[in-house]
Scaffold this motif. Structure first.
Motif, PDB file in Angstrom:
ATOM      1  N   LEU B  64     -69.643  40.750  71.477  1.00 26.36           N
ATOM      2  CA  LEU B  64     -68.052  40.530  71.266  1.00 26.36           C
ATOM      3  C   LEU B  64     -68.186  40.955  72.023  1.00 26.36           C
ATOM      4  N   SER B  65     -66.501  40.291  72.103  1.00 24.64           N
ATOM      5  CA  SER B  65     -66.117  40.327  73.986  1.00 24.64           C
ATOM      6  C   SER B  65     -64.295  40.717  73.356  1.00 24.64           C
ATOM      7  N   LEU B  66     -63.915  41.847  74.101  1.00 22.03           N
ATOM      8  CA  LEU B  66     -62.175  41.823  73.945  1.00 22.03           C
ATOM      9  C   LEU B  66     -61.540  41.729  75.019  1.00 22.03           C
ATOM     10  N   GLY B  67     -62.061  40.839  75.547  1.00 22.33           N
ATOM     11  CA  GLY B  67     -61.167  40.145  76.298  1.00 22.33           C
ATOM     12  C   GLY B  67     -61.335  38.719  76.613  1.00 22.33           C
ATOM     13  N   HIS B  68     -61.423  38.208  75.335  1.00 19.32           N
ATOM     14  CA  HIS B  68     -60.882  36.707  75.009  1.00 19.32           C
ATOM     15  C   HIS B  68     -59.747  36.523  75.492  1.00 19.32           C
ATOM     16  N   GLY B  69     -59.154  37.350  75.246  1.00 21.52           N
ATOM     17  CA  GLY B  69     -56.855  36.987  75.697  1.00 21.52           C
ATOM     18  C   GLY B  69     -56.909  36.412  77.100  1.00 21.52           C
ATOM     19  N   ALA B  70     -57.586  36.861  77.821  1.00 23.03           N
ATOM     20  CA  ALA B  70     -57.691  37.122  79.352  1.00 23.03           C
ATOM     21  C   ALA B  70     -58.358  35.718  79.954  1.00 23.03           C
ATOM     22  N   PHE B  71     -59.338  34.629  78.810  1.00 23.04           N
ATOM     23  CA  PHE B  71     -59.918  33.668  79.547  1.00 23.04           C
ATOM     24  C   PHE B  71     -58.327  32.404  78.524  1.00 23.04           C
ATOM     25  N   ILE B  72     -58.745  32.404  77.572  1.00 24.23           N
ATOM     26  CA  ILE B  72     -57.295  31.782  77.350  1.00 24.23           C
ATOM     27  C   ILE B  72     -56.252  32.207  78.789  1.00 24.23           C
ATOM     28  N   GLY B  73     -55.896  33.088  78.514  1.00 28.35           N
ATOM     29  CA  GLY B  73     -54.774  32.825  80.354  1.00 28.35           C
ATOM     30  C   GLY B  73     -54.933  32.051  81.456  1.00 28.35           C
ATOM     31  N   LEU B  74     -56.074  32.553  81.302  1.00 29.62           N
ATOM     32  CA  LEU B  74     -56.846  32.008  83.122  1.00 29.62           C
ATOM     33  C   LEU B  74     -56.586  30.344  82.189  1.00 29.62           C
ATOM     34  N   GLY B  75     -56.783  30.069  81.708  1.00 30.99           N
ATOM     35  CA  GLY B  75     -56.538  28.116  81.577  1.00 30.99           C
ATOM     36  C   GLY B  75     -55.694  27.907  81.126  1.00 30.99           C
ATOM     37  N   ALA B  76     -54.977  28.747  80.536  1.00 35.09           N
ATOM     38  CA  ALA B  76     -53.183  28.153  80.869  1.00 35.09           C
ATOM     39  C   ALA B  76     -52.954  28.394  82.087  1.00 35.09           C
ATOM     40  N   TYR B  77     -52.738  29.308  82.896  1.00 35.41           N
ATOM     41  CA  TYR B  77     -51.746  29.652  84.514  1.00 35.41           C
ATOM     42  C   TYR B  77     -53.015  28.021  84.796  1.00 35.41           C
ATOM     43  N   VAL B  78     -54.484  28.598  85.369  1.00 37.19           N
ATOM     44  CA  VAL B  78     -54.702  27.118  85.389  1.00 37.19           C
ATOM     45  C   VAL B  78     -54.057  25.795  85.629  1.00 37.19           C
ATOM     46  N   ALA B  79     -53.957  25.491  84.420  1.00 33.62           N
ATOM     47  CA  ALA B  79     -53.318  24.113  83.602  1.00 33.62           C
ATOM     48  C   ALA B  79     -52.086  23.689  84.561  1.00 33.62           C
ATOM     49  N   ALA B  94     -55.257  20.615  82.375  1.00 34.77           N
ATOM     50  CA  ALA B  94     -55.927  21.084  81.543  1.00 34.77           C
ATOM     51  C   ALA B  94     -57.948  21.415  81.558  1.00 34.77           C
ATOM     52  N   ALA B  95     -58.568  20.026  82.028  1.00 38.11           N
ATOM     53  CA  ALA B  95     -59.958  19.970  82.028  1.00 38.11           C
ATOM     54  C   ALA B  95     -60.321  21.035  83.334  1.00 38.11           C
ATOM     55  N   GLY B  96     -58.879  21.608  84.258  1.00 40.85           N
ATOM     56  CA  GLY B  96     -59.117  21.933  85.188  1.00 40.85           C
ATOM     57  C   GLY B  96     -59.497  23.264  84.809  1.00 40.85           C
ATOM     58  N   GLY B  97     -58.450  24.017  84.140  1.00 44.42           N
ATOM     59  CA  GLY B  97     -57.961  25.389  83.527  1.00 44.42           C
ATOM     60  C   GLY B  97     -59.690  26.084  82.395  1.00 44.42           C
ATOM     61  N   ALA B  98     -59.963  25.231  81.247  1.00 46.95           N
ATOM     62  CA  ALA B  98     -61.146  25.099  80.884  1.00 46.95           C
ATOM     63  C   ALA B  98     -61.825  25.747  81.828  1.00 46.95           C
ATOM     64  N   LEU B  99     -62.361  25.010  83.093  1.00 45.78           N
ATOM     65  CA  LEU B  99     -63.431  24.778  83.809  1.00 45.78           C
ATOM     66  C   LEU B  99     -63.749  26.313  84.859  1.00 45.78           C
ATOM     67  N   PHE B 100     -62.031  26.197  85.196  1.00 44.30           N
ATOM     68  CA  PHE B 100     -61.875  27.730  85.657  1.00 44.30           C
ATOM     69  C   PHE B 100     -62.099  28.847  84.786  1.00 44.30           C
ATOM     70  N   ALA B 101     -61.796  29.250  84.170  1.00 40.84           N
ATOM     71  CA  ALA B 101     -62.183  29.899  82.999  1.00 40.84           C
ATOM     72  C   ALA B 101     -63.853  30.025  82.844  1.00 40.84           C
ATOM     73  N   ALA B 102     -64.285  28.939  82.339  1.00 44.43           N
ATOM     74  CA  ALA B 102     -66.235  29.082  82.103  1.00 44.43           C
ATOM     75  C   ALA B 102     -66.220  29.735  83.576  1.00 44.43           C
ATOM     76  N   LEU B 103     -65.811  28.870  84.661  1.00 42.99           N
ATOM     77  CA  LEU B 103     -66.575  29.923  86.544  1.00 42.99           C
ATOM     78  C   LEU B 103     -66.533  31.617  86.048  1.00 42.99           C
ATOM     79  N   VAL B 104     -64.684  31.466  85.490  1.00 43.27           N
ATOM     80  CA  VAL B 104     -65.188  32.649  85.797  1.00 43.27           C
ATOM     81  C   VAL B 104     -65.576  34.410  85.153  1.00 43.27           C
ATOM     82  N   ALA B 105     -65.696  33.201  83.708  1.00 43.77           N
ATOM     83  CA  ALA B 105     -66.994  33.863  82.562  1.00 43.77           C
ATOM     84  C   ALA B 105     -68.378  33.788  83.171  1.00 43.77           C
TER      85      ALA B 105
END
Lengths: 289, 322, 395
Positions: B64-79, B94-105
């Motif tokens: 379980l992750s308590l940091g999901h909000g951070a990845f939403i934010g990373l995707g938002a800001y990068v996009a 948008a793709a860049g944002g999603a990929l960045f979040a995925a990369l950090v994860a």
């Protein structure tokens, strides 16, 4: 202020703040040690403790220390009931228990909001003035809180080490199965452990109520500090919590005094993550899983 | 509950059909409604479905992750930075944002996923705080506490999604894709491996599955989906700030997932569907609303650990957990 | 067991349905004018939000007591619809959507926070909804934002005159700043530090912190090490300002402490105590000696049993100006006409004194209310006016 004096003042500030954090965190780590529950409602018990003491002192005109004792007793009883009523089904279920405490925290905070309103209330200081240690200045009110905190922690230490109940509690923390075999009624110790843990949180809130303000929102800060202390010190380890909270207090104080508050915070979290990865058991644990 | 013949009436498949019908009607309704507020709610529901779906994927592996909000934010800001500063087209941003979040994860997960249970939760929490502090401090890039205003609407091949109705279409399609992906995924061999890992990690490891790799994959993809949700959200609301992506958001996502149902692919649909409009019922009684959430969470955990979706499954005769 | 769950859930659903029906589908009276209040009612901004909400309610009470708002030959019963934005931009957007599309309001009192305002303006401007906002950001007003008005003076207007006066009369050379790192704190502190520089003082230390922080001893240590004569607290919420003040005095700081920001004296005195708050220099928009102000405060406290936040009278006047504009325009629904009438008001006799619109030089549009304001010193827990100010200067 010359550099030495500044460093000295920062160190003193850090120790004081560290002891405050320890008081906030020790109940949290105790609850995890006894019941393996990460209690998200810890901060709300802190907040309720502050309100009880506020009410006792300003409305009932009771002396401060006496009010703190009342707060502790009420909190232990309340914690006992809450554990028995709400958390019992989650006793061996860490993740779900944790999520349940999230729900508990929401309920407690919003009940307080409905009862007391959102505006911060202010308690009169217990003492005024400052204490001078050489060229370093300590506000007297903090000095007293620190003294009381040390007193509370010593009492806790004596309790855990030298009383039968305390030793039984420690046994439960160490190994629940062996403790049961030894005849310790685990089903009694869960509510008791939880009660003591949140009782300590309430006492922390009560002691700090005159220092800061009292409102339904004051629980979030101590919860965050408790998390950090307990992550660093090891979930369930009280000596670890001591070391970690002093370390945290010093880092924050020195960081804020010489760098900036923002940088200090970032450094702390980065260090925290590294710590969790390298030594998930905490500072004092053996480096294993 | 017996299946087909109960007084000659197949209760379960009727329930299933009604449920699908209701779902179709709900999806189509916003196109015919004139009150824009309801369309707004529908958009939020769809975006929440995307976000909760991402968390659901991770949750299936037992973490379980308590940091999901951070990845939403990373995707938002990068996009947003990509579309506004870099002048990238929306879909690329948008793709860049999603990929960045995925990369950090992926990087974070590689390091921390060997922790289990509450330890993992605490690390994700610490990480989320770190991300928020960085967003706040790096004001040159992120605008700091002021955030970024005036984010342009999403556009695709010249077609601008600048009305609520249009954006709803985009959000609906994205949400449906995510759910379809989840639905298909859990039926693949990898999907079954995920279930095995969640049930008994030691046994799974012993039988040759790499628990670490499977959880890492789920964490990466799930966080990437969250990032995509964030990118869409940013281009809909038109404004981002670090406070929008704090722990409160992560907790809200967990609440939606738990109440919706962690085991079923319909959990990420039911949770947001019920919980997103719920504050609107309570407006004016905010405290009551939150007490309701807290109580609902505890009750569901205690009596219905599979969430509301499990109730639906039982009524429609789905004996399997998905 | 399943039956029990089913029953519980059906009950929950039924309660939800009933609640939604009663909230959403109330039959509306024919002649009701709805005004939205999009304000912060929880958390640290709640004092400001409540002040705004109650101001609108008091103005509404006035009008309803006379049988309603008389516009274009019809009498309208005015109703204030409050929603809490929790000081969060996303919440604000959802609330704005609800007010504009569901409740169909054309007039909103709000928001408190700058982030919320910037997030909701696209919706309100596009749908021609008149906003009376508290937000201090200079981006709130603009030539392209025809429907946003601000009835309170901000640090953009008050900083320079007040700080000029303070620096001169208290002989201040070095100033330390302590402010939260949110948008309000940052914009106010940058206004203030520029003003200090212009007035001849040096900003010797600028420390920002997380908004929820309560312990400032280490930051204060750092500021005191920079040898400051004065500490500026503008940008802080009233409670935080009180905590910083208390801790600064406890650390032995005896220099001048100044709060050039929104009105907060009552809350600061509550938190810091009378002794620590002694000598604090505070911006205040109200002169309690004025009869009109006294009357308003008494009325506010009598109805709401809470201390009045200093922003409240400005919004009382702002709401009344809106009503006036509606009367002159002859319509409650044509917000374009109302807006034009609102702009045309040359002087308005409000609770705070004579008020007029200004701001074109700074914002490109005259939607900023110009009201007199004051520098006050706190003596024994009460404000004592030391200087009277306008945007031109203080005496």
């Amino acid at each position: 202020m010359d550099l030495n004096a500044l460093i000295g003042q920062a160190v003193v500030n850090g120790l004081i703040v560290g002891l405050l954090y320890l008081l906030m965190a020790v109940g949290f780590t105790l609850v995890f040690g006894v019941m393996r529950v990460v209690n998200f409602a810890h901060g709300e018990f802190y907040m309720l403790g502050a309100f009880v003491v506020y009410y006792c002192v300003t409305q009932l005109n009771l002396p401060f220390l006496f009010s703190v004792v009342i707060t502790f007793v009420l909190a232990v009883a309340f914690g006992w009931i809450v554990e028995w009523l709400i958390l019992k089904p989650f006793r061996h279920d860490e993740l779900n228990g944790m999520i349940a405490t999230i729900g508990l925290a929401m309920i407690l905070q919003n009940l307080a909001l409905m009862a007391f309103g959102p505006s911060p209330l202010s308690m009169p200081s217990v003492v005024q003035g400052v204490v001078h240690l050489g060229s370093m200045v300590i506000p007297s009110s903090r000095f007293y809180v620190v003294a009381f905190s040390i007193g509370v922690l010593l009492l806790l230490y004596v309790f855990l080490r030298y009383t039968r109940i305390g030793r039984a509690l420690r046994a439960v923390v160490q190994d629940i199965e062996i403790a049961s075999v030894q005849g310790i009624r685990a089903s009694l110790f869960y509510p008791f452990g939880f009660g003591i843990g949140v009782g300590l949180a309430a006492v922390a809130g009560a002691l700090m109520a005159p220092l800061f303000s009292v409102s339904p929102f004051i629980g979030a800060g101590p919860l965050l500090k408790a998390f950090i202390v307990v992550i660093l010190g090891g979930l369930g380890s009280i000596p670890g919590a001591v070391l970690a909270s002093l370390l945290l207090g010093m880092t924050e104080s020195l960081g804020s005094t010489f760098l900036s508050s923002g940088t200090a915070d970032i450094l702390i979290f980065a260090f925290l993550i590294i710590m969790l990865v390298v030594r998930p058991g905490g500072l004092l644990a053996r480096p294993e899983q | 509950m017996q299946g087909a013949t109960r007084q000659g009436y197949d209760f379960e498949s009727a329930t299933r059909r009604i449920a699908y019908l209701v779902l179709v009607v709900l999806c189509a309704a916003p196109f015919f409604v004139t009150n824009e507020f309801y369309v707004h709610l529908a958009v939020l529901i769809c975006l929440n479905v995307v976000i909760v779906g991402g968390l659901a994927l991770l949750c299936r592996t037992g973490q379980l992750s308590l940091g999901h909000g951070a990845f939403i934010g990373l995707g938002a800001y990068v996009a947003v930075i990509a579309t506004m500063r870099g002048h990238w087209p929306f879909w690329l941003g948008a793709a860049g944002g999603a990929l960045f979040a995925a990369l950090v994860a992926a990087i974070l997960g590689w390091v921390i996923l060997r922790l289990r249970g509450v330890y993992f939760v605490l690390v994700t929490f610490a990480f989320a705080e770190l991300v928020r502090l960085v967003m706040l401090s790096w004001s040159g890039l992120t605008g700091g506490a002021n955030g970024i205003v005036g984010i342009p609407s999403a556009t695709l091949l010249g077609f601008a999604f600048d009305t609520k109705m249009r954006f709803y279409g985009l959000a609906l399609v994205t949400a449906a894709t995510v759910i379809a992906f989840l639905y298909a995924f859990i039926r693949t061999p990898t999907g079954h491996a995920v279930d095995a890992v969640a049930e008994n990690p030691a046994l799974a490891e012993a039988s040759g599955l790499s628990v670490h790799r499977i959880q890492l994959m789920a964490f990466t993809i799930g966080s990437g989906i969250a990032g995509l949700g964030g990118a869409l959200l940013a281009h809909y609301v038109g404004f981002v700030s670090p406070e929008s992506f704090n722990t409160g958001l992560s907790i809200a996502v967990i609440i939606m997932l738990v109440i919706g149902g962690r085991q079923s692919v319909w959990g990420p649909v039911i949770g947001p569907l019920i919980l997103t409009p719920l504050p609107e019922l309570f407006r004016g009684a905010v405290q009551t609303q939150h007490i309701f959430y807290g109580a609902a969470l505890i009750l569901i955990l205690r009596f219905l650990p599979g969430g509301l979706a499990s109730l639906l499954m039982r009524m429609s005769g789905d004996r399997a957990s998905h | 067991m399943k039956r029990k769950i089913g029953i519980v859930l059906v009950l929950l659903a039924a309660i939800s349905v009933v609640a939604s029906i009663s909230v959403v589908a109330l039959p509306q009276e024919q002649e009701t004018l709805k005004i939205g209040a999009l304000v912060t009612l929880s958390g640290s901004g709640a004092a400001w939000g409540q002040g705004m909400l109650h101001a609108a309610e008091l103005a509404t009470d006035d009008v309803n007591a006379n049988g309603g708002l008389d516009v274009g030959g019809k009498k309208y019963r005015v109703q204030v619809i409050p929603y809490d934005d929790k000081y969060q931009a996303n919440e604000g957007v959802t609330v704005a959507n609800r007010l504009v599309f569901e409740d169909r309001v054309k007039y909103i009192i709000g928001s408190v926070g700058s982030a919320v305002l910037l997030a909701i303006q696209p919706t309100t401007e596009k749908n021609k909804v008149i906003l009376m906002t508290l937000a201090f950001t200079s981006k709130a007003l603009g030539a392209d934002k025809l429907f946003t008005f601000r009835p309170v003076v901000t640090t953009g207007e008050i900083s320079q005159p007040q700080i000029d006066w303070v620096v001169k009369t208290r002989n201040i050379k070095r100033v330390g700043f302590l402010f939260p790192n949110d948008e309000t704190g940052q914009s106010i502190s940058s206004d203030n530090s520029a003003a200090y520089r212009k007035a001849g003082a040096t900003p010797a230390a600028m420390e920002s912190f997380e908004r929820d922080r309560v312990d400032f001893v280490s930051l204060l240590t750092r500021i005191l090490a920079a040898q400051v004569d004065a500490i500026e607290l503008g940008g802080n919420s009233p409670t935080t300002a009180g905590l910083i003040l208390k801790q600064a005095r406890e650390l032995g700081f005896s220099g001048t402490i100044i709060h050039t920001g929104g009105p907060a004296t009552q809350e600061i005195v509550n938190v810091a105590g009378k002794q620590a708050a002694e000598g604090l220099l505070e911006h205040t928009p109200i002169n309690p000696a004025l009869a009109s102000v006294k009357a308003y405060i008494e009325r506010y406290v009598a109805k709401y049993k809470q201390p009045m936040n200093g922003f409240s009278p400005a919004f009382y006047d702002g709401t009344r100006m809106m009503f006036d504009a509606m009367r002159k325009a002859g319509s409650v629904t044509d917000s374009d006409k109302v807006r034009l009438e609102l702009e045309k008001i040359k002087t308005f006799s409000g609770v705070l004194g004579e008020e007029s619109w200004t701001g074109k030089a700074r914002y490109g549009i005259d939607h900023q209310l110009n009201v007199p304001f004051y520098v006050a010193e706190v003596k024994d827990g009460q404000e004592v006016i030391r200087a009277q100010c306008t945007v031109a200067g203080c005496k």
